[in-house]
Motif scaffolding. Structure first.
Motif, PDB file in Angstrom:
ATOM      1  N   MET A   1     -58.316  26.928  15.663  1.00 24.62           N
ATOM      2  CA  MET A   1     -58.889  26.722  16.989  1.00 24.62           C
ATOM      3  C   MET A   1     -58.190  27.645  17.991  1.00 24.62           C
ATOM      4  O   MET A   1     -56.965  27.744  18.014  1.00 24.62           O
ATOM      5  CB  MET A   1     -58.728  25.267  17.406  1.00 24.62           C
ATOM      6  N   THR A   2     -58.960  28.349  18.807  1.00 25.36           N
ATOM      7  CA  THR A   2     -58.405  29.254  19.780  1.00 25.36           C
ATOM      8  C   THR A   2     -57.891  28.490  20.998  1.00 25.36           C
ATOM      9  O   THR A   2     -58.341  27.378  21.292  1.00 25.36           O
ATOM     10  CB  THR A   2     -59.461  30.283  20.229  1.00 25.36           C
ATOM     11  N   ASP A   3     -56.953  29.097  21.719  1.00 24.18           N
ATOM     12  CA  ASP A   3     -56.463  28.492  22.949  1.00 24.18           C
ATOM     13  C   ASP A   3     -57.140  29.104  24.166  1.00 24.18           C
ATOM     14  O   ASP A   3     -56.736  28.827  25.293  1.00 24.18           O
ATOM     15  CB  ASP A   3     -54.949  28.638  23.063  1.00 24.18           C
ATOM     16  N   SER A   4     -58.142  29.948  23.972  1.00 24.48           N
ATOM     17  CA  SER A   4     -58.880  30.547  25.075  1.00 24.48           C
ATOM     18  C   SER A   4     -59.986  29.607  25.546  1.00 24.48           C
ATOM     19  O   SER A   4     -60.362  28.662  24.857  1.00 24.48           O
ATOM     20  CB  SER A   4     -59.474  31.897  24.656  1.00 24.48           C
ATOM     21  N   TYR A   5     -60.519  29.919  26.719  1.00 25.75           N
ATOM     22  CA  TYR A   5     -61.570  29.100  27.320  1.00 25.75           C
ATOM     23  C   TYR A   5     -62.898  29.791  27.053  1.00 25.75           C
ATOM     24  O   TYR A   5     -63.191  30.857  27.598  1.00 25.75           O
ATOM     25  CB  TYR A   5     -61.326  28.958  28.817  1.00 25.75           C
ATOM     26  N   LEU A   6     -63.743  29.192  26.217  1.00 24.29           N
ATOM     27  CA  LEU A   6     -65.019  29.760  25.827  1.00 24.29           C
ATOM     28  C   LEU A   6     -66.134  29.141  26.660  1.00 24.29           C
ATOM     29  O   LEU A   6     -66.196  27.928  26.821  1.00 24.29           O
ATOM     30  CB  LEU A   6     -65.293  29.497  24.340  1.00 24.29           C
ATOM     31  N   ARG A   7     -67.043  29.970  27.182  1.00 22.50           N
ATOM     32  CA  ARG A   7     -68.108  29.468  28.038  1.00 22.50           C
ATOM     33  C   ARG A   7     -69.349  30.355  27.916  1.00 22.50           C
ATOM     34  O   ARG A   7     -69.324  31.398  27.271  1.00 22.50           O
ATOM     35  CB  ARG A   7     -67.650  29.412  29.498  1.00 22.50           C
ATOM     36  N   TYR A   8     -70.437  29.945  28.573  1.00 22.03           N
ATOM     37  CA  TYR A   8     -71.722  30.643  28.572  1.00 22.03           C
ATOM     38  C   TYR A   8     -72.199  30.970  27.157  1.00 22.03           C
ATOM     39  O   TYR A   8     -72.490  32.125  26.839  1.00 22.03           O
ATOM     40  CB  TYR A   8     -71.639  31.930  29.390  1.00 22.03           C
ATOM     41  N   PRO A   9     -72.332  29.991  26.274  1.00 21.64           N
ATOM     42  CA  PRO A   9     -72.762  30.308  24.909  1.00 21.64           C
ATOM     43  C   PRO A   9     -74.278  30.467  24.798  1.00 21.64           C
ATOM     44  O   PRO A   9     -75.052  29.940  25.597  1.00 21.64           O
ATOM     45  CB  PRO A   9     -72.285  29.091  24.115  1.00 21.64           C
ATOM     46  N   HIS A  10     -74.681  31.206  23.787  1.00 24.95           N
ATOM     47  CA  HIS A  10     -76.077  31.330  23.391  1.00 24.95           C
ATOM     48  C   HIS A  10     -76.092  31.623  21.906  1.00 24.95           C
ATOM     49  O   HIS A  10     -75.084  32.134  21.362  1.00 24.95           O
ATOM     50  CB  HIS A  10     -76.789  32.436  24.173  1.00 24.95           C
ATOM     51  N   LEU A  11     -77.183  31.333  21.223  1.00 18.46           N
ATOM     52  CA  LEU A  11     -77.201  31.497  19.781  1.00 18.46           C
ATOM     53  C   LEU A  11     -78.519  32.099  19.330  1.00 18.46           C
ATOM     54  O   LEU A  11     -79.556  31.974  19.991  1.00 18.46           O
ATOM     55  CB  LEU A  11     -76.955  30.167  19.083  1.00 18.46           C
ATOM     56  N   HIS A  12     -78.418  32.771  18.170  1.00 15.79           N
ATOM     57  CA  HIS A  12     -79.597  33.336  17.525  1.00 15.79           C
ATOM     58  C   HIS A  12     -79.281  33.479  16.037  1.00 15.79           C
ATOM     59  O   HIS A  12     -78.283  34.124  15.672  1.00 15.79           O
ATOM     60  CB  HIS A  12     -79.968  34.696  18.113  1.00 15.79           C
ATOM     61  N   GLY A  13     -80.081  32.890  15.190  1.00 21.56           N
ATOM     62  CA  GLY A  13     -79.841  32.994  13.757  1.00 21.56           C
ATOM     63  C   GLY A  13     -78.489  32.432  13.382  1.00 21.56           C
ATOM     64  O   GLY A  13     -78.153  31.282  13.685  1.00 21.56           O
ATOM     65  N   ASP A  14     -77.663  33.273  12.736  1.00 23.29           N
ATOM     66  CA  ASP A  14     -76.331  32.837  12.309  1.00 23.29           C
ATOM     67  C   ASP A  14     -75.233  33.353  13.214  1.00 23.29           C
ATOM     68  O   ASP A  14     -74.069  33.404  12.819  1.00 23.29           O
ATOM     69  CB  ASP A  14     -76.064  33.285  10.868  1.00 23.29           C
ATOM     70  N   LEU A  15     -75.585  33.749  14.451  1.00 22.06           N
ATOM     71  CA  LEU A  15     -74.604  34.274  15.396  1.00 22.06           C
ATOM     72  C   LEU A  15     -74.608  33.451  16.680  1.00 22.06           C
ATOM     73  O   LEU A  15     -75.640  32.911  17.086  1.00 22.06           O
ATOM     74  CB  LEU A  15     -74.894  35.737  15.742  1.00 22.06           C
ATOM     75  N   VAL A  16     -73.455  33.392  17.299  1.00 20.59           N
ATOM     76  CA  VAL A  16     -73.311  32.779  18.616  1.00 20.59           C
ATOM     77  C   VAL A  16     -72.577  33.765  19.500  1.00 20.59           C
ATOM     78  O   VAL A  16     -71.651  34.460  19.049  1.00 20.59           O
ATOM     79  CB  VAL A  16     -72.550  31.436  18.533  1.00 20.59           C
ATOM     80  N   THR A  17     -73.000  33.889  20.735  1.00 20.76           N
ATOM     81  CA  THR A  17     -72.328  34.729  21.710  1.00 20.76           C
ATOM     82  C   THR A  17     -71.777  33.860  22.829  1.00 20.76           C
ATOM     83  O   THR A  17     -72.313  32.777  23.118  1.00 20.76           O
ATOM     84  CB  THR A  17     -73.277  35.797  22.282  1.00 20.76           C
ATOM     85  N   PHE A  18     -70.731  34.318  23.452  1.00 20.17           N
ATOM     86  CA  PHE A  18     -70.082  33.570  24.532  1.00 20.17           C
ATOM     87  C   PHE A  18     -69.216  34.527  25.330  1.00 20.17           C
ATOM     88  O   PHE A  18     -69.057  35.713  24.963  1.00 20.17           O
ATOM     89  CB  PHE A  18     -69.246  32.410  23.973  1.00 20.17           C
ATOM     90  N   VAL A  19     -68.649  34.018  26.405  1.00 20.64           N
ATOM     91  CA  VAL A  19     -67.744  34.792  27.260  1.00 20.64           C
ATOM     92  C   VAL A  19     -66.361  34.182  27.174  1.00 20.64           C
ATOM     93  O   VAL A  19     -66.201  32.956  27.264  1.00 20.64           O
ATOM     94  CB  VAL A  19     -68.229  34.810  28.721  1.00 20.64           C
ATOM     95  N   ALA A  20     -65.357  35.036  26.983  1.00 17.39           N
ATOM     96  CA  ALA A  20     -63.957  34.624  26.992  1.00 17.39           C
ATOM     97  C   ALA A  20     -63.123  35.816  27.431  1.00 17.39           C
ATOM     98  O   ALA A  20     -63.423  36.953  27.068  1.00 17.39           O
ATOM     99  CB  ALA A  20     -63.509  34.144  25.610  1.00 17.39           C
TER     100      ALA A  20
END
Length: 450
Positions: A1-20
Motif C-alpha cells: 500500500m502506498t503512502d501517497s494520496y491518490l485522487r481523481y480516478p477513472h478506469l477503462h478495461g484493465d487499467l485505472v488512472t489517477f492523480v498523485a
C-alpha cells in the motif's frame, strides 16, 4: 500500500488512472505498481480515458491556468488542446465521437456560469453545447442526459453544506431537451452524476457522510453503496458498468451496483521527492523553551511551527535548546502556532519559570547564562546585562535550579523574605525582580561557556 494520496480516478478495461504527487498515473485495475503518464510536477486533475482507451485527457496547471491536455495511454508527450486562460476549466469526460468534454466559464461574464464544451482531440477547435450553465454531465441510453447544477462543489469541499449552490441534479429521460429536477427530496449536496447500466448513480451527503448512491431512472429504489468509516467518498467516475472513487486518498472500486466496494492496492513506481530525514534547527523549529520537573534525563523535542505537534527528537539530529538543569529536571521545547519565530521572537526562547526581569532577559548580555558566549544559537541584536540565573549544565539558557529546593517550605519562606534581592554568585550582575526558588542557598556557580 502506498503512502501517497491518490485522487481523481477513472478506469477503462484493465487499467485505472489517477492523480498523485501532481502527476497523472496509470496502474492495473487489480492493483500493483503504477507508472507515470505525465511528469510536469504541476497541478493536475480529472484524467479521463477516451472511449477506446487509447488516449488520456486531463486538466493541467502546467501553464499557470488550468487547460486541457491530451496524451496517448501507451506513452508519449502530451499536447495542450485549449488556450482559454479560465480558472474554471475542467475535463469531465469524452463524447461518443471522440471529442473531449470540459466545463469552462470562458467568454462568460461570471465564473459561476460554466458551460460544457466539446474539444476536438486533434486540436482543431471546440464548440459550446446548449445545455446552459452546468457543473457535470452524463449521457444515458436513447439520448437521456443527466446534468449537475452549475458552480456546485463536491460534498467534501464543504461538508454538510445546504446553501443555494448545493449540487442539484436535472434529468432529461427522453432526450427531448426538457429537464426536470431529479431526487429533489434529498436534503443534501449531490455531485458526480453517472449513468451505470440502467441505473443512475451519484454522490450525496444527505445522511451525514458522502457515499455512493444509485437509483432507477424514475427515482425509485434508492440504494447506498457504503464504505464503513467517517471519510467522504469523492470524485466518483464510471466506465458504464463499474464505479471507482477515492476515499481518504485510497481507491475503491465497485465492480457492479450489486457488489460491495473493494479497495485497490496500488503502489507508486517512484517518488518525485524521496522521503529522507530532515534536520530541524532552532530558527525554524523552536519558539520557546520551558523546563519541567517530571524527572528523567534531559530531553527536547522539535515541534511543527503550525501545529505544535512533535515531529522529531534529539536522537534524529535536532539540537535541544535547553540542557539539564539539575537532578530531576528536564526540558522540552514548544513551538509557536504562528510559524517560524522572527529575530525578535528568538530572544524569547527562555524558561517561563526562570527568575529575572523579562525585559532584561530579552536584552541578553555577556555574562554567564546569557547568549553572548554561545556560538551555536542566535544572539540578540542588542547588548546589555542579563539578569537571568545561570544554568547548572550546558550554556546560554535560563533554567530552573534543582527541583528539590523549590519544594522546601523553609526555602519558600526564605524566598519571600529575600525575593527583592536574591543572592547571586560572584560575577553575576544586577538585581533580580523575580523570586528565587532556592531561598538563601544561592544559585550554583555558573558553568564556563564555550
Amino acid at each position: 500500500m502506498t503512502d501517497s494520496y491518490l485522487r481523481y480516478p477513472h478506469l477503462h478495461g484493465d487499467l485505472v488512472t489517477f492523480v498523485a504527487e501532481d502527476d497523472v498515473w496509470l496502474a492495473p485495475i487489480d492493483g500493483g505498481r503504477a507508472w507515470r503518464v505525465s511528469a510536469d510536477q504541476a497541478g493536475a486533475s480529472s484524467p479521463r480515458f477516451s472511449p477506446d482507451g487509447s488516449q488520456l485527457a486531463w486538466t493541467s496547471w502546467r501553464d499557470v491556468e488550468p487547460e486541457v491536455h491530451l496524451a496517448p495511454t501507451d506513452g508519449g508527450p502530451s499536447r495542450r488542446l485549449t488556450y482559454w486562460g479560465d480558472v474554471n476549466t475542467e475535463v469531465i469526460g469524452w463524447a461518443g465521437d471522440g471529442s473531449v468534454l470540459a466545463t469552462s466559464s470562458v467568454g462568460q461574464p461570471s465564473i459561476r456560469r460554466s458551460w460544457v464544451h466539446e474539444i476536438a482531440a486533434d486540436g482543431s477547435g471546440s464548440r459550446r453545447l446548449s445545455y446552459g450553465p452546468v457543473g457535470g454531465l452524463a449521457f444515458g441510453p436513447d439520448g437521456a442526459v443527466l446534468l449537475l447544477g452549475a458552480f456546485s462543489r463536491e460534498p467534501a469541499w464543504w461538508k454538510r453544506y445546504r446553501g443555494g449552490t448545493a449540487g442539484k441534479l436535472w434529468l432529461d429521460a427522453d432526450g427531448d431537451g426538457e429537464f426536470v429536477r431529479f431526487q429533489a427530496e434529498l436534503d443534501g449536496n449531490l455531485s458526480a452524476p453517472m449513468w451505470v447500466g440502467d441505473r443512475l448513480a451519484f454522490l450525496s451527503d444527505h445522511e451525514g457522510v458522502a457515499d455512493l448512491y444509485s437509483c432507477a431512472p424514475d427515482g425509485t429504489d434508492l440504494r447506498r453503496h457504503q464504505v464503513p468509516g467517517e471519510f467522504y467518498a469523492r470524485n466518483a467516475t464510471t466506465d458504464g458498468t463499474r464505479v471507482i472513487f477515492h476515499r481518504a486518498g485510497r481507491l475503491w472500486l465497485v465492480d457492479g451496483l450489486d457488489a460491495e466496494p473493494r479497495e485497490l492496492d496500488v503502489r507508486l513506481g517512484g517518488r518525485a521527492a524521496p522521503a529522507r530525514p530532515t534536520r530541524c534547527g532552532p530558527p525554524t523549529s523552536w519558539a520557546r523553551s520551558a523546563p519541567t520537573t517530571a524527572g528523567g534525563a534531559a530531553r527536547s523535542r522539535c515541534a511543527a511551527p503550525s501545529t505544535g505537534s512533535p515531529t522529531a527528537t534529539a536522537r534524529s539530529g535536532c539540537s535541544p535548546p535547553s540542557r539539564a538543569c539539575g537532578p530531576g529536571c528536564r526540558a522540552r521545547s514548544a513551538s509557536r502556532s504562528s510559524g517560524s519565530p522572527t529575530p525578535t521572537a528568538r530572544t524569547r526562547w527562555r524558561s517561563r519559570r526562570s527568575t529575572g526581569s523579562p525585559r532584561a532577559r530579552r536584552r541578553g548580555g555577556s555574562g554567564p547564562g546569557s547568549w553572548a558566549g554561545c556560538s551555536s544559537w542566535p544572539r540578540p541584536r542588542t547588548a546589555g546585562a542579563s539578569r537571568s540565573p545561570p544554568t547548572t549544565a550546558g550554556c546560554c539558557w535560563s533554567t530552573l535550579p534543582p527541583a528539590s529546593c523549590a519544594r522546601s517550605p523553609a526555602a519558600r519562606t526564605a524566598t519571600r523574605a529575600t525575593s527583592r534581592s536574591p543572592p547571586t554568585p560572584a560575577g553575576w550582575p544586577g538585581r533580580t525582580r523575580g523570586r528565587s526558588r532556592c531561598g538563601t542557598s544561592g544559585w550554583p556557580a555558573p558553568p564556563t561557556c564555550p
